[in-house]
Each structure stands twice: as structure tokens, then as C-alpha cells.
Design a protein around this motif. Structure first.
Motif, PDB file in Angstrom:
ATOM      1  N   GLU A  86       0.822  -1.211   0.000  1.00 29.26           N
ATOM      2  CA  GLU A  86       0.000   0.000   0.000  1.00 29.26           C
ATOM      3  C   GLU A  86       0.858   1.264   0.000  1.00 29.26           C
ATOM      4  OE1 GLU A  86      -2.706  -0.398   3.281  1.00 29.26           O
ATOM      5  OE2 GLU A  86      -3.713  -2.110   2.346  1.00 29.26           O
ATOM      6  N   ARG A  87       1.911   1.256   0.762  1.00 29.76           N
ATOM      7  CA  ARG A  87       2.806   2.419   0.810  1.00 29.76           C
ATOM      8  C   ARG A  87       3.452   2.650  -0.565  1.00 29.76           C
ATOM      9  NH1 ARG A  87       4.294   1.885   5.534  1.00 29.76           N
ATOM     10  NH2 ARG A  87       5.550   0.035   5.256  1.00 29.76           N
ATOM     11  N   VAL A  89       2.351   1.526  -3.617  1.00 26.28           N
ATOM     12  CA  VAL A  89       1.396   1.818  -4.693  1.00 26.28           C
ATOM     13  C   VAL A  89       0.817   3.217  -4.549  1.00 26.28           C
ATOM     14  CG1 VAL A  89      -0.746   0.881  -3.680  1.00 26.28           C
ATOM     15  CG2 VAL A  89      -0.379   0.771  -6.149  1.00 26.28           C
ATOM     16  N   THR A  90       0.635   3.704  -3.344  1.00 22.64           N
ATOM     17  CA  THR A  90       0.087   5.053  -3.179  1.00 22.64           C
ATOM     18  C   THR A  90       1.110   6.138  -3.533  1.00 22.64           C
ATOM     19  OG1 THR A  90       0.594   5.023  -0.809  1.00 22.64           O
ATOM     20  CG2 THR A  90      -1.645   4.407  -1.455  1.00 22.64           C
ATOM     21  N   VAL A  95      -1.802   6.379  -9.941  1.00 24.27           N
ATOM     22  CA  VAL A  95      -2.776   5.554  -9.210  1.00 24.27           C
ATOM     23  C   VAL A  95      -3.643   6.499  -8.389  1.00 24.27           C
ATOM     24  CG1 VAL A  95      -3.100   3.735  -7.496  1.00 24.27           C
ATOM     25  CG2 VAL A  95      -1.246   3.556  -9.166  1.00 24.27           C
ATOM     26  N   GLN A  96      -4.880   6.660  -8.820  1.00 12.82           N
ATOM     27  CA  GLN A  96      -5.796   7.616  -8.203  1.00 12.82           C
ATOM     28  C   GLN A  96      -6.533   7.043  -6.994  1.00 12.82           C
ATOM     29  OE1 GLN A  96      -6.221  10.973  -9.527  1.00 12.82           O
ATOM     30  NE2 GLN A  96      -4.253  10.189 -10.200  1.00 12.82           N
ATOM     31  N   ARG A  97      -6.735   5.732  -6.978  1.00 12.60           N
ATOM     32  CA  ARG A  97      -7.476   5.121  -5.885  1.00 12.60           C
ATOM     33  C   ARG A  97      -6.924   3.724  -5.644  1.00 12.60           C
ATOM     34  NH1 ARG A  97     -13.309   6.345  -5.862  1.00 12.60           N
ATOM     35  NH2 ARG A  97     -12.915   7.340  -3.904  1.00 12.60           N
ATOM     36  N   VAL A  98      -6.795   3.367  -4.366  1.00 17.75           N
ATOM     37  CA  VAL A  98      -6.344   2.040  -3.965  1.00 17.75           C
ATOM     38  C   VAL A  98      -7.399   1.488  -3.018  1.00 17.75           C
ATOM     39  CG1 VAL A  98      -4.551   0.711  -2.771  1.00 17.75           C
ATOM     40  CG2 VAL A  98      -3.915   2.714  -4.133  1.00 17.75           C
ATOM     41  N   GLU A  99      -7.975   0.360  -3.383  1.00 17.95           N
ATOM     42  CA  GLU A  99      -9.008  -0.261  -2.562  1.00 17.95           C
ATOM     43  C   GLU A  99      -8.600  -1.696  -2.236  1.00 17.95           C
ATOM     44  OE1 GLU A  99     -12.751   2.157  -4.549  1.00 17.95           O
ATOM     45  OE2 GLU A  99     -12.190   0.197  -5.372  1.00 17.95           O
ATOM     46  N   HIS A 100      -8.536  -2.023  -0.961  1.00 16.40           N
ATOM     47  CA  HIS A 100      -8.271  -3.383  -0.513  1.00 16.40           C
ATOM     48  C   HIS A 100      -9.610  -4.103  -0.525  1.00 16.40           C
ATOM     49  CE1 HIS A 100      -6.459  -6.120   2.837  1.00 16.40           C
ATOM     50  NE2 HIS A 100      -6.415  -6.680   1.652  1.00 16.40           N
ATOM     51  N   TYR A 107      -6.442  -6.258  -4.354  1.00 12.80           N
ATOM     52  CA  TYR A 107      -6.568  -4.816  -4.486  1.00 12.80           C
ATOM     53  C   TYR A 107      -7.228  -4.461  -5.804  1.00 12.80           C
ATOM     54  CZ  TYR A 107      -3.628  -4.124  -0.452  1.00 12.80           C
ATOM     55  OH  TYR A 107      -3.143  -4.126   0.826  1.00 12.80           O
ATOM     56  N   LEU A 109      -7.263  -1.046  -8.204  1.00 12.31           N
ATOM     57  CA  LEU A 109      -6.626   0.252  -8.407  1.00 12.31           C
ATOM     58  C   LEU A 109      -7.320   0.996  -9.534  1.00 12.31           C
ATOM     59  CD1 LEU A 109      -2.870  -0.893  -8.516  1.00 12.31           C
ATOM     60  CD2 LEU A 109      -4.270  -0.402  -6.511  1.00 12.31           C
TER      61      LEU A 109
END
Length: 151
Positions: A86-87, A89-90, A95-100, A107, A109
Motif C-alpha cells: 500500500e505504501r 502503490v500510493t 494511481v488515483q485510488r487504492v481499494e483493498h 486490491y 486500483l
């Protein structure tokens, strides 16, 4: 959890349509004084109900004509922590959105790029080199018919 009354709900609805409105303008619409409206906004913010105000940008007019949704499955869940992924990819600006998520992928993205060639560069050089990345599935956005609105 804070109880919301009808005025709170009307205030949230008005802000969701235009978050740039002043407390005075909102108060006139809701038949409240400016200070009373401001206090309600501050209370909603302090309770975490209003978590910020966003700017809706036209990606295409800014030169970002491609949006791709990626499903990412981590290959080595035991070796790479979710926090590390997460660290990393953000930190990628495209990458505008990261959802687990729960399901086939770990994930989801939302990636914005100038064009398909730009997306391929981001995918190959940035996303595929992230710690623990295994399977990746891409879905290109063709059109967006409904934008997020008030709950």
C-alpha cells in the motif's frame, strides 16, 4: 455515533452539490444564521462526517484520456506485508485510488494515464515492479455514466 437531524442532512446534501458555498449562503438556504451554520459544519467535521472537500477535475481536458481499473493479486502474502504494498502503490501519482477488496483480487486500483502507451509504461515500470505483485487484470474505462453523489 452522532445523531443527524433534518438540518444536518440538508446541510450535507447542499455541501455535496457545491462544497464551495459559504456558511452565510448555506444558512440563507436552510433558514439559519451564518454562525449557527458554521457551528454545524464544524461539528460535522469534528465528528468525521465531513471528511474534507474535493475538487472534481476533468481528466480528459487535463490530458489524461485513459482510465484503467486494475485487479491486483499479491503473489507472496507471507513475505510482503500489505502495508509495504500500500505504501509503494500510493506513491505512484497515476494511481488515483487504492481499494483493498475481498474476492478474486487483493486490491483494486484506479489508474489514470495520458494514453494507452502511457498506461503501459506505468504498468510495466511502476506497478509490476511493486513488492509482492502477482496476477494483474486490467479493465479500460469506456464511459462513466454515474458519478458519486450524496448517500
Amino acid at each position: 455515533m452522532m445523531e443527524l437531524d433534518e438540518i444536518d442532512r440538508a446541510l450535507i446534501k447542499a455541501l455535496s452539490k457545491d462544497a464551495t458555498q459559504s456558511a452565510g449562503a448555506l444558512g440563507r438556504k436552510l433558514d439559519l444564521s451564518q454562525p449557527a451554520t458554521w457551528r454545524r459544519i464544524k461539528r460535522l467535521e469534528s465528528e468525521g462526517i465531513l471528511a474534507g472537500r474535493t475538487l472534481d477535475l476533468d481528466r480528459e481536458k487535463l490530458g489524461f484520456g485513459v482510465t484503467v481499473f486494475l485487479g491486483v493479486k499479491l503473489a507472496t502474502k507471507g513475505r510482503v506485508s500489505l502495508d509495504d504494498f500500500e505504501r509503494a502503490v500510493t506513491a505512484i501519482p497515476e494511481v488515483q485510488r487504492v481499494e483493498h477488496v475481498l474476492g478474486m483480487y487483493d486490491y483494486r486500483l484506479r489508474v489514470t494515464a495520458r494514453d494507452i502507451a502511457d498506461f503501459e509504461r506505468v504498468l510495466r515500470r511502476r506497478i509490476m515492479t511493486l513488492p509482492g505483485v502477482g496476477d494483474v487484470e486490467a479493465n479500460v474505462l469506456l464511459s462513466e455514466e454515474r458519478r458519486p453523489g450524496p448517500l
